[in-house]
Design an enzyme around this catalytic site. Structure first.
Site, PDB file in Angstrom:
ATOM      1  N   LYS A   7     -10.606  -5.883  -3.384  1.00 55.73           N
ATOM      2  CA  LYS A   7      -9.386  -6.686  -3.245  1.00 55.73           C
ATOM      3  C   LYS A   7      -8.219  -5.785  -2.815  1.00 55.73           C
ATOM      4  O   LYS A   7      -8.310  -4.555  -2.913  1.00 55.73           O
ATOM      5  CB  LYS A   7      -9.073  -7.360  -4.588  1.00 55.73           C
ATOM      6  CG  LYS A   7      -8.680  -6.389  -5.691  1.00 55.73           C
ATOM      7  CD  LYS A   7      -8.541  -7.067  -7.052  1.00 55.73           C
ATOM      8  CE  LYS A   7      -8.166  -6.061  -8.122  1.00 55.73           C
ATOM      9  NZ  LYS A   7      -8.292  -6.622  -9.478  1.00 55.73           N
ATOM     10  N   TYR A  46      21.608  11.606  -1.577  1.00 57.87           N
ATOM     11  CA  TYR A  46      22.656  10.655  -1.943  1.00 57.87           C
ATOM     12  C   TYR A  46      23.163  10.882  -3.365  1.00 57.87           C
ATOM     13  O   TYR A  46      22.374  11.104  -4.282  1.00 57.87           O
ATOM     14  CB  TYR A  46      22.129   9.224  -1.829  1.00 57.87           C
ATOM     15  CG  TYR A  46      21.818   8.814  -0.413  1.00 57.87           C
ATOM     16  CD1 TYR A  46      22.819   8.764   0.555  1.00 57.87           C
ATOM     17  CD2 TYR A  46      20.531   8.471  -0.050  1.00 57.87           C
ATOM     18  CE1 TYR A  46      22.530   8.375   1.853  1.00 57.87           C
ATOM     19  CE2 TYR A  46      20.231   8.082   1.253  1.00 57.87           C
ATOM     20  CZ  TYR A  46      21.237   8.035   2.200  1.00 57.87           C
ATOM     21  OH  TYR A  46      20.953   7.659   3.480  1.00 57.87           O
TER      22      TYR A  46
END
Ligand SMILES: *Cc1c(COP(=O)(O)O)cnc(C)c1O
Length: 412
Positions: free
Chosen positions: A47, A281
């Site tokens: 899956k 940042y």
């Protein structure tokens, strides 16, 4: 024989990381797991695009390595496997049961076994099978406590009685009975023993109703490794075939398992910065002495979790270095230390891979962000180029059938 396939040719011109999947690790893992399993049948769970490893590539490899069954959640993935020429039995357990579902008809036409966990699903499947003119093959799912798919115990007697009627009507055949455990990743949890007892009772009720399920299946990876008493007729292995830890205390290498997937990227820049330099940042990291930074061209758009900042999980030239500062969308920095000797632009940084090589594993990354390896593997962006090694050529796959030409269609 070793074939390399590049599935995203166009991406090779783009500067980025690289996903490498060693399919021979998956073959070896399946062989090792089959030895640990008492069950006569083994399902490889593919899956989620085979846990991000590549659906068709992994499925072919799994069947060639001795997996008897393939399992997908979504029906569309099961049908994709058939269209790729894979004829091994497939069970699929997540679909929308609506009267107009072409997907269900297509799945039945393609000999995909479906999970069945409610009367309304049963009516839809039986209707689709009737239109198709042959019985749909199903595995009845007991909800033994996960509260996901499947029928609860109080609804079970009604479901098995109706399923038996559908068998007599020729619209359904019940091949299996299964459940998925709420504490699948905690084998010793007492909830598992009581769920298994409930499962055994459910099987008995089904037999009393006249059903003859050949395949009883319960266990996923952790219980394959640690609860032989839960193996029944088939086990369903996901994480372990990819070499990932199904529980924190189950170390893959202890069971002869190794990760198949690694992510690497080139060091695109090395830069010296003075003491007191803020990095990325908001300057969440600030150097306390002159340091060398390495720039890695992968970011959260590629699936790098922001929470990995500060962790020594990147391996360059055999040395572990920490991610430093905030992870950006396409790039992040690593701290190469005060002395850059031995590091060069173009060096390969291994983000995660086989821990036997000294690199971090996806499980290490998962642990570092308070999650598990499967989350790390599953978030890797499809945009990253992939290459496969250890690939089984289609014609070497024992059950390979030349796919029908597009548009050939089925009668009816
Ligand atoms: C995902 C899944 C598995 C495999 O679980 P792992 O822990 O990855 O081995 C087995 N059965 C079902 C129903 C699943 O959804």
């Amino acid at each position: 024989m070793r074939l390399i396939a590049h599935t995203q040719q166009s991406a090779s011109a783009v500067l980025s990381g690289q996903v490498t999947v060693d399919l021979s690790a998956i073959s070896d893992n399946i062989r090792a797991l089959k030895k640990s399993s008492r069950a006569p049948f083994f399902m490889a769970v593919v899956k989620g695009n085979a846990y991000g490893h590549g659906l068709v590539e992994v499925a072919r490899t799994a069947v060639a390595a001795g997996a008897d069954w393939l399992g997908t959640a979504q029906l569309a993935e099961a049908v994709t496997l058939r269209k790729a020429g894979i004829t091994a039995p497939i069970l699929s357990w997540l679909y929308l049961a609506s009267q107009t579902s072409e997907t269900i008809v297509e799945a039945l036409e393609n000999d995909v076994d479906l999970s069945l966990g409610s009367l309304s699903q049963l009516e839809v499947l039986a209707g689709a099978a009737q239109r198709l003119g042959r019985p749909g093959v199903v595995h009845l799912e007991l909800d033994s406590g996960l509260s996901r798919g499947g029928a609860r115990m109080e609804d079970w007697a009604g479901l098995v009685a109706r399923a038996r009627q559908a068998e007599l009507d020729g619209t359904l055949r019940v091949r299996g009975i299964w459940t998925h455990l709420a504490w699948a990743d905690v084998p010793a949890h007492p909830g598992n023993a009581s769920a298994v007892a409930e499962f055994e009772h459910a099987v008995q009720l089904a037999k009393d109703a006249g059903l003859q399920p050949e395949l009883r299946h319960v266990s996923s990876s952790a219980n394959i490794l640690d609860r032989p008493g839960f193996h029944f007729d088939m086990v369903r292995a996901g994480l372990a075939i990819y070499g990932l830890a199904p529980a924190d205390y189950l170390v893959p290498a202890d069971f002869g398992l190794r990760p198949a997937l690694s992510v690497t990227a080139p060091l695109v820049m090395i830069k010296k910065v003075p003491a007191g330099t803020g990095i990325s940042y908001e300057h969440q990291a600030i150097t306390y002495e002159p340091r060398h930074l390495g720039l890695i061209p992968l970011g959260y758009a590629d699936g790098i979790p922001k929470g990995i900042s500060g962790r020594p999980v990147v391996s360059v030239g055999g040395r572990r270095v920490p991610v430093i500062g905030k992870v950006c969308m396409d790039q992040f920095m690593v701290d190469l230390g005060p002395d850059p000797t031995g590091f060069e632009v173009g060096d390969t940084a291994v983000l995660f891979g086989d821990p036997a090589s000294g690199a971090a594993s996806a499980d290490d990354w998962g642990a570092a962000i308070g999650s598990h390896g499967d989350e790390i593997i599953n978030r890797i962006a499809p945009r990253l180029p992939r290459s496969y090694s250890g690939m089984v050529a289609a014609h070497q796959c024992p059950d390979y059938q030349e796919p029908a030409p597009a548009g050939a269609g089925h009668a009816g």
